[in-house]
Write a protein that holds these residues in place. Structure first.
Motif, mmCIF file in Angstrom:
data_model
loop_
_atom_site.group_PDB
_atom_site.id
_atom_site.type_symbol
_atom_site.label_atom_id
_atom_site.label_comp_id
_atom_site.label_asym_id
_atom_site.label_seq_id
_atom_site.Cartn_x
_atom_site.Cartn_y
_atom_site.Cartn_z
ATOM 1 N N ASP C 137 130.830 -87.511 -18.444
ATOM 2 C CA ASP C 137 131.051 -87.595 -17.136
ATOM 3 C C ASP C 137 131.791 -86.262 -16.712
ATOM 4 O O ASP C 137 132.537 -85.560 -17.571
ATOM 5 C CB ASP C 137 131.835 -88.735 -16.367
ATOM 6 N N MET C 138 131.771 -85.730 -15.405
ATOM 7 C CA MET C 138 132.562 -84.495 -15.007
ATOM 8 C C MET C 138 134.080 -84.909 -14.967
ATOM 9 O O MET C 138 134.149 -86.082 -14.799
ATOM 10 C CB MET C 138 132.011 -84.289 -13.700
ATOM 11 N N ASP C 139 134.969 -84.047 -15.201
ATOM 12 C CA ASP C 139 136.260 -84.297 -15.310
ATOM 13 C C ASP C 139 136.578 -84.037 -13.686
ATOM 14 O O ASP C 139 137.155 -82.888 -13.514
ATOM 15 C CB ASP C 139 136.845 -83.265 -16.515
ATOM 16 N N VAL C 140 136.839 -84.886 -13.159
ATOM 17 C CA VAL C 140 137.387 -84.708 -11.362
ATOM 18 C C VAL C 140 138.689 -84.636 -11.454
ATOM 19 O O VAL C 140 139.238 -85.369 -12.045
ATOM 20 C CB VAL C 140 136.550 -85.900 -10.628
ATOM 21 N N ILE C 141 139.208 -83.764 -10.488
ATOM 22 C CA ILE C 141 140.720 -83.596 -10.229
ATOM 23 C C ILE C 141 141.097 -84.801 -9.583
ATOM 24 O O ILE C 141 140.777 -85.246 -8.403
ATOM 25 C CB ILE C 141 140.929 -82.446 -9.225
ATOM 26 N N ASP C 142 141.759 -85.778 -10.397
ATOM 27 C CA ASP C 142 142.312 -87.004 -9.683
ATOM 28 C C ASP C 142 143.258 -87.602 -9.992
ATOM 29 O O ASP C 142 143.941 -88.666 -10.116
ATOM 30 C CB ASP C 142 141.163 -88.019 -10.171
ATOM 31 N N GLN C 143 144.586 -86.437 -10.142
ATOM 32 C CA GLN C 143 146.019 -86.959 -10.485
ATOM 33 C C GLN C 143 146.745 -85.698 -10.138
ATOM 34 O O GLN C 143 146.241 -84.640 -10.007
ATOM 35 C CB GLN C 143 146.217 -87.268 -12.127
ATOM 36 N N PRO C 144 148.286 -85.796 -9.899
ATOM 37 C CA PRO C 144 149.063 -84.737 -9.657
ATOM 38 C C PRO C 144 149.058 -83.517 -10.699
ATOM 39 O O PRO C 144 148.705 -83.835 -11.823
ATOM 40 C CB PRO C 144 150.317 -85.420 -9.608
ATOM 41 N N GLU C 224 139.308 -72.173 -4.718
ATOM 42 C CA GLU C 224 139.998 -73.361 -4.106
ATOM 43 C C GLU C 224 140.918 -73.932 -4.819
ATOM 44 O O GLU C 224 141.988 -74.392 -4.206
ATOM 45 C CB GLU C 224 138.862 -74.174 -3.443
ATOM 46 N N GLN C 225 140.803 -74.041 -6.177
ATOM 47 C CA GLN C 225 141.770 -74.649 -6.978
ATOM 48 C C GLN C 225 142.932 -73.604 -7.212
ATOM 49 O O GLN C 225 144.246 -74.223 -7.448
ATOM 50 C CB GLN C 225 141.142 -74.628 -8.420
ATOM 51 N N ARG C 228 144.964 -74.756 -4.285
ATOM 52 C CA ARG C 228 145.528 -76.039 -4.493
ATOM 53 C C ARG C 228 146.812 -76.121 -5.403
ATOM 54 O O ARG C 228 147.791 -76.483 -5.268
ATOM 55 C CB ARG C 228 144.527 -76.940 -5.078
ATOM 56 N N ILE C 232 150.590 -77.108 -4.489
ATOM 57 C CA ILE C 232 151.253 -77.752 -5.439
ATOM 58 C C ILE C 232 152.672 -77.014 -5.908
ATOM 59 O O ILE C 232 153.828 -77.612 -5.720
ATOM 60 C CB ILE C 232 150.629 -78.122 -6.635
#
Lengths: 308, 308, 308, 308
Positions: C137-144, C224-225, C228, C232
């Motif tokens: 699966d894709m590795d989606v950004i989902d954590q700090p 865009e990353q 981000r 952060i």
């Protein structure tokens, strides 16, 4: 004030077939914040960015669909005034008591000619966004789920489109932003309406049955967030109706997809500003495909047929 | 209507030192559409997406700066009504005749307590966007220049901030969106105001002199368009003040830069929606740096000192 | 094989002043995966996307900086072959035993003429990316955390730039991608080198002292990353040197920032492909500013002076 | 050198049904630079960013498809060496004379077991990118057309997949990056191969007929550029097969679409790096849909059937 009357879409009550499963899905996949349940067992959610206590309410039912869609108005005086105007227009209104929805004040409820239940309300507890109102840091995406910015609009299907259009524009102060014409070049197949300067706060498609939901829509911050949403849907085996793609109408980028009970939701980004001094945009029947799905330039079968 | 009164920023008249050079620059670098000149020699521009005839007017002068900033109001009745309210509030108003600005109706002109000249008007010829209002195709970026979406807002510097805030909110119906406090925790250093649901339609910073311009701002469609704008600036040897970066205030992504006469312009993207039922956001003196430039968390020297 | 010899940057050992604090920071802010410690107390990390066991190694020390930078080579035969070539070239080599670095095979260590310690190795345990190699699966950004894709390259400062350039190109098979010339138009101020088809796998700037680190760089997936990442950094009060901005050299978008011990890191995205049949790009002394920071077109003070 | 042997895809000769129309379309819609015609009447193109004289060659024919696909190798010695290895492997090779393709040196031509004609060459005139190699400015998108970065790869359909895989990996030094298995879990349906560190330089799908083209692919700089490409396709009434969407295989974002003669092209962005020390990724038969189109998780009818 420059922005008065009806301010924005505020809440949608959605019927789901399995509330436990749905609470989990709206939390884990949609990335909404769970806000609790009321005595009737309804489950409440808001986005991280929304300040008011709730925007999505889930109710367990035998059939999917939307019970009602609510708009926040400026204040109580506006609520009273709009209720009078609705009654003067011939619409029966009902007052739902404060507290019937969690942390929400009195609501004026009425049916529009397409058979849908619409609500107006002036008060919902300001519980604050994830960032607060003093020296707020940016709200960076840092957890699972799609994490939309806000409940943005809905698209409803019903029979008396002219009646609904008249009510929204003449009584509630909405502006017509875009319209699609049928083959006769006169009759509206669909209309997009705003109560602010957004490309749409509600949209209505002509349909044989009353009171049907096409989709409830949530705003994302960018086309790249639309891609992230699609990736999350795939990882979670969410059924995608169409997208990522772009609407010709509103210019928004979009995904239509189905939540576990079969209600269609949308995550979208973009769309132009529309002000009440601007002419509406018209799509002719032969170009309706490009209006709805700009890249494919044709409707998929589901767009006109699958509703809840 | 839900959106009434003052609708949006409509035009800015900017003083330039060399009109020929500036016409070329606003065309080639900014990517604005040249709309012609009037008898006084002023040059007119609009963006590709704007529908009204003009939004930027350049006037040859010995000193850079902004002559006036104009807001479009809903209609003539609104114009008359707001003029009366301004007069009742004690503000002297002047009627500029229709046609004084190309394709623009009568304007109500007045000075606000910070010394700036503001105008209201109800009519400007709808010459249409690049896409039209029937079956519009997308307006794809396909030519040189930054090609902003719209004239979005301005930030002005002046002395009597309280007076201007009072006038904008009490008479013109603007809403306070964000504010920065001075060290005393009470006095406002700066305020951001909206007449719609945008994060800002005008902003004001307290300053020793009257009638100064900090920047005129143009909206872009994405953070990637902000990058493209910065690349275009560099290719054209435009002096960048700061950016690409993000504002804490409004959350917008931004570049500040100087046009050939030394006026600061901004190209920005994003920013949240603000409605009049929402509390304003407050930035304390110790965090003003993060409010203005979120990544650096400090002001650059130019922000507080360089104005025209 | 088409890609043989030295494959890619594989690990960097960074000196930190407070290991506990640094482990927390590289985990929470950088979003790296903590992989454990060795007997010497060194802490190991990899990105979510990297497959090999570690890429960043932190060592507690009194002074910040980089102990060594390691490149993975195709296989053991390549390692032996390159060691022989280094020795034939006159470079003293040392074999670090397998297991000296966790899950890492024998390393060939040597000093380059700028005084830096470089390593080659053929084996590091493949522990797999977050997605695996079957139906990933894709590795989606989902954590700090910033969550970079990979350790990408480093920029080092040292005296004998010509010597290092000669060694990297003649012995290790690197290709010169870009160079900046000093005022004489002949001498190199800086060179960018690749061992693959990336815009850079290592870069070297001429400097009065030996063995200095300018920055270690991590790749992000989009502009865009990069935004981000900057958000952060601000939320975590990380000191940003410069950015978000763009390099003229490589065309990459970038942020330079400092980790808690004062080592400069970079998060960047983009950059073109470079193949060994292509001519290097040359920047003249008067345009070095645009080469390093394309938008500002000038060096900031820190670029040439702050190293560890 | 670290990158040696076969460097990259260099040219594709595509058959078109109407050359005049196609020259216009590849110029206006694809945004390629027209580079002239040869004596046979073939039309040549390159992208703005490519340095070599041509990458796309159009030949008028009665049937659409691809005549041949060429890879650039490091130098003449490599060309000679690879020719010998091909012959030793049992492949008949033919030398196409220098100048047969405009500004291109001698080519070694041969058929692979799937029936496709592949070429290797060492020389093509370096005419330079739009930016040059001295103090290059950024190449900003500022004209009509999709304006891809480069010819990136092709996907071919043919019968003897095992034979082609063996030839590419054993003789030409390619690495297997991903593969899709048939229901038996053993036989390959499709393979993705790289000669560098890209996710793919060529891909092959098993098919009943020899020598078929699935698509020729062009790289874009971002997901937002993929959106711009889709918008341009719609404006120009280009038939889109699928997209914008994402491939599970390679992780790239993509649009498949048809040029006027019916050849499928792709514009894509992204995709991970792959090095020869990494294990290939395997997709099982039940997940092939997600591998090809990650969001829909199913193949569309056209993917396996429409080829030229």
């Amino acid at each position: 004030m420059a922005l008065t009357g009806v301010l924005r879409p505020g809440h949608a009550q959605i019927r789901v077939l399995d509330l436990e499963e749905s609470v989990k899905w709206y939390t884990d996949v949609m990335g909404l914040q769970y806000q609790g349940r009321d005595k009737q067992g309804r489950a409440y959610f808001k986005t991280r960015a929304e300040r008011d206590h709730n925007s999505v309410i889930l109710r367990q039912a035998d059939q999917a669909g939307m019970d009602f869609f609510g708009f926040k108005v400026l204040d109580k005086a506006t609520l009273d005034d709009l209720e009078k105007k609705l009654q003067a227009y011939g619409v029966a209104t009902e007052r739902m008591p404060a507290g019937d929805l969690l942390e929400t004040g009195e609501r004026v409820r009425f049916k529009i000619p397409t058979g849908h239940t619409i609500e107006l309300y002036a008060d919902k507890a300001d519980v604050g966004s994830a960032c607060g109102t003093t020296n707020p840091d940016m709200d960076v995406i840092d957890q699972p789920g799609i994490i939309p910015i806000r409940l943005d609009h809905c698209l409803i299907y019903g029979d008396d489109l002219e009646g609904a259009l008249d009510l929204f524009t003449k009584v509630l102060g909405f502006t017509l932003v875009e319209r699609v014409k049928l083959e006769d070049g006169k009759t509206d197949l669909a209309v997009w309406l705003t109560c602010s300067a957004k490309a749409h706060d509600i949209a209505i498609v002509r349909h044989g049955e009353k009171d049907k939901l096409h989709h409830v829509s949530f705003q994302l911050g960018s086309w790249e967030q639309v891609l992230r949403a699609a990736d999350i849907m795939s990882k979670n085996r969410v059924s995608i109706d169409i997208g990522p793609t772009r609407h010709g109408i509103t210019n928004g980028t979009t995904i239509y997809f189905f939540e576990p009970s079969g209600n269609r939701l949308e995550t979208f980004s973009g769309g132009y500003d529309h002000y009440p001094d601007m002419k509406p945009i018209t799509w002719t029947w032969d170009e309706v495909g490009a209006g709805i799905f700009y890249h494919d330039r044709k409707l998929n079968d589901a767009f006109l047929s699958v509703v809840t």
